[in-house]
Motif scaffolding. Structure first.
Motif, short mmCIF file in Angstrom:
data_model
loop_
_atom_site.label_atom_id
_atom_site.label_comp_id
_atom_site.label_asym_id
_atom_site.label_seq_id
_atom_site.Cartn_x
_atom_site.Cartn_y
_atom_site.Cartn_z
N LYS A 118 -67.66 28.28 80.56
CA LYS A 118 -67.52 27.31 79.46
C LYS A 118 -66.52 26.22 79.85
CE LYS A 118 -70.16 29.54 76.52
NZ LYS A 118 -71.53 29.65 76.91
N MET A 119 -65.44 26.59 80.52
CA MET A 119 -64.48 25.59 81.00
C MET A 119 -65.12 24.69 82.05
SD MET A 119 -61.65 25.41 79.44
CE MET A 119 -62.64 25.63 77.98
N ALA A 120 -66.00 25.26 82.87
CA ALA A 120 -66.73 24.45 83.84
C ALA A 120 -67.61 23.43 83.10
CB ALA A 120 -67.58 25.33 84.75
N GLY A 121 -68.23 23.86 82.02
CA GLY A 121 -69.05 22.95 81.22
C GLY A 121 -68.22 21.83 80.59
N VAL A 122 -67.06 22.17 80.06
CA VAL A 122 -66.16 21.16 79.49
C VAL A 122 -65.70 20.20 80.59
CG1 VAL A 122 -63.91 20.80 78.40
CG2 VAL A 122 -65.42 22.61 77.58
N PHE A 123 -65.40 20.73 81.76
CA PHE A 123 -65.02 19.89 82.89
C PHE A 123 -66.14 18.90 83.22
CE2 PHE A 123 -65.14 18.94 87.41
CZ PHE A 123 -63.86 18.44 87.62
N GLN A 157 -74.15 32.79 78.84
CA GLN A 157 -74.03 34.19 78.44
C GLN A 157 -75.36 34.94 78.56
OE1 GLN A 157 -71.84 32.81 74.78
NE2 GLN A 157 -71.20 34.94 74.92
N PHE A 158 -76.45 34.19 78.68
CA PHE A 158 -77.76 34.83 78.65
C PHE A 158 -78.49 34.80 79.98
CE2 PHE A 158 -76.89 32.78 74.53
CZ PHE A 158 -76.69 33.93 73.78
N MET A 159 -78.16 33.81 80.83
CA MET A 159 -78.88 33.64 82.09
C MET A 159 -77.87 33.46 83.23
SD MET A 159 -81.59 30.86 80.62
CE MET A 159 -80.30 29.95 79.79
N ASP A 160 -77.88 34.37 84.18
CA ASP A 160 -76.94 34.31 85.29
C ASP A 160 -77.13 33.07 86.15
OD1 ASP A 160 -75.77 36.66 84.51
OD2 ASP A 160 -76.91 37.89 85.92
N TRP A 161 -78.35 32.57 86.24
CA TRP A 161 -78.61 31.43 87.12
C TRP A 161 -77.92 30.15 86.66
CZ3 TRP A 161 -80.79 27.17 85.00
CH2 TRP A 161 -81.49 27.35 83.81
N THR A 162 -77.45 30.09 85.42
CA THR A 162 -76.77 28.88 84.96
C THR A 162 -75.50 28.61 85.75
OG1 THR A 162 -75.54 30.06 83.24
CG2 THR A 162 -77.65 29.07 82.60
N PHE A 163 -74.96 29.65 86.40
CA PHE A 163 -73.77 29.46 87.22
C PHE A 163 -74.03 28.44 88.33
CE2 PHE A 163 -70.83 30.41 90.63
CZ PHE A 163 -69.63 30.40 89.94
N PHE A 164 -75.27 28.37 88.81
CA PHE A 164 -75.60 27.44 89.88
C PHE A 164 -75.50 25.98 89.45
CE2 PHE A 164 -78.02 31.05 91.78
CZ PHE A 164 -77.26 31.13 92.93
N ALA A 165 -75.62 25.69 88.17
CA ALA A 165 -75.58 24.31 87.70
C ALA A 165 -74.25 23.65 88.03
CB ALA A 165 -75.84 24.26 86.19
N PHE A 166 -73.17 24.39 87.94
CA PHE A 166 -71.85 23.81 88.19
C PHE A 166 -71.62 23.45 89.66
CE2 PHE A 166 -67.17 24.35 88.76
CZ PHE A 166 -66.81 23.18 88.11
N LEU A 168 -73.76 23.01 92.02
CA LEU A 168 -74.72 21.99 92.44
C LEU A 168 -74.29 20.60 91.97
CD1 LEU A 168 -78.12 23.83 91.98
CD2 LEU A 168 -76.98 23.23 94.11
N TRP A 169 -73.80 20.51 90.74
CA TRP A 169 -73.34 19.22 90.23
C TRP A 169 -72.12 18.74 91.02
CZ3 TRP A 169 -68.81 17.58 87.82
CH2 TRP A 169 -68.86 16.29 87.29
N VAL A 170 -71.18 19.63 91.32
CA VAL A 170 -70.01 19.26 92.12
C VAL A 170 -70.46 18.75 93.49
CG1 VAL A 170 -67.96 20.16 93.29
CG2 VAL A 170 -68.40 20.77 90.90
N LEU A 171 -71.46 19.40 94.07
CA LEU A 171 -71.99 18.97 95.36
C LEU A 171 -72.60 17.57 95.26
CD1 LEU A 171 -72.56 19.74 98.32
CD2 LEU A 171 -74.74 20.68 97.52
N VAL A 172 -73.37 17.33 94.21
CA VAL A 172 -73.99 16.01 94.02
C VAL A 172 -72.92 14.93 93.88
CG1 VAL A 172 -75.33 14.60 92.38
CG2 VAL A 172 -76.17 16.84 93.07
N VAL A 173 -71.91 15.17 93.06
CA VAL A 173 -70.84 14.19 92.88
C VAL A 173 -70.12 13.95 94.20
CG1 VAL A 173 -68.63 13.73 91.74
CG2 VAL A 173 -70.52 14.69 90.43
#
Length: 190
Positions: A118-123, A157-166, A168-173
């Motif tokens: 969640k902190m990653a999402g706020v970031f 909280q429901f899908m473990d794969w959402t961890f990859f979104a963070f 990947l976004w850092v890599l894109v930036v």
């Protein structure tokens, strides 16, 4: 971290088999987490450097605070998982059948998927807003950041794969910044 999350997913049916068969994977992941944390802190520093005087104090506070809190929660979660490994080394037969094992796994899992992510999402939300306002990266990067942040905030909280979104976004930036610096031949704030 995804490997660690999958190993400590709470459930009454976990016999602790992963502690016997895949402990080396978890140990490797735990040893890589400090390097990932330092790399992420470096990423925050690079973004703040690029912002320079254009940094908005409110957004910068949320941006920096959520980034630091993410790293801190990630380290605490890794420490909790490390404690499971140490406890298993001492009580290999008793630990997997204990309520302590269930509690420790649940604590580590929820700390990672609920609070750290969640902190990653706020970031990502604050960083994407900063990107839009200051144009330190292309607009598409901010839009991608908003989308990934929503996925994380709603689904972590429901899908473990959402961890990859963070990551990947850092890599894109990071890639966008590197391409921009290569084109301009400078690393000074715009």
């Amino acid at each position: 971290m995804l490997l660690v999350i999958r190993m400590v997913r709470p459930g009454l049916n976990d016999s602790g088999e992963w502690l016997r068969s895949e402990v080396w994977k978890v140990t490797l992941a735990l040893n890589l987490i400090p390097f990932a944390g330092v790399a992420f802190l470096w990423f925050i520093g690079v973004l703040r450097h690029r912002l320079g005087a254009a940094e908005d104090r409110l957004l910068a506070t949320v941006f920096l605070g959520s980034g630091l809190l993410f790293v801190a929660l990630l380290f605490v979660s890794a420490s909790a998982i490390g404690a499971i490994l140490v406890s298993y080394a001492v009580w290999p037969m008793e630990l997997p059948r204990s309520s302590t094992f269930l509690l420790a796994r649940s604590f580590a899992y929820h700390l990672t998927t609920t609070f750290a992510l969640k902190m990653a999402g706020v970031f990502m939300l604050s960083a994407s807003t900063i990107v839009l306002r200051t144009r330190i990266a292309p607009r598409r990067t901010a839009i991608l950041g908003y989308a990934a942040a929503l996925i994380i905030l709603i689904g972590s909280q429901f899908m473990d794969w959402t961890f990859f979104a963070f990551p990947l976004w850092v890599l894109v930036v990071s890639m966008e910044i590197l391409v921009d610096e290569f084109r301009n031949g400078t690393s000074k704030p715009t």
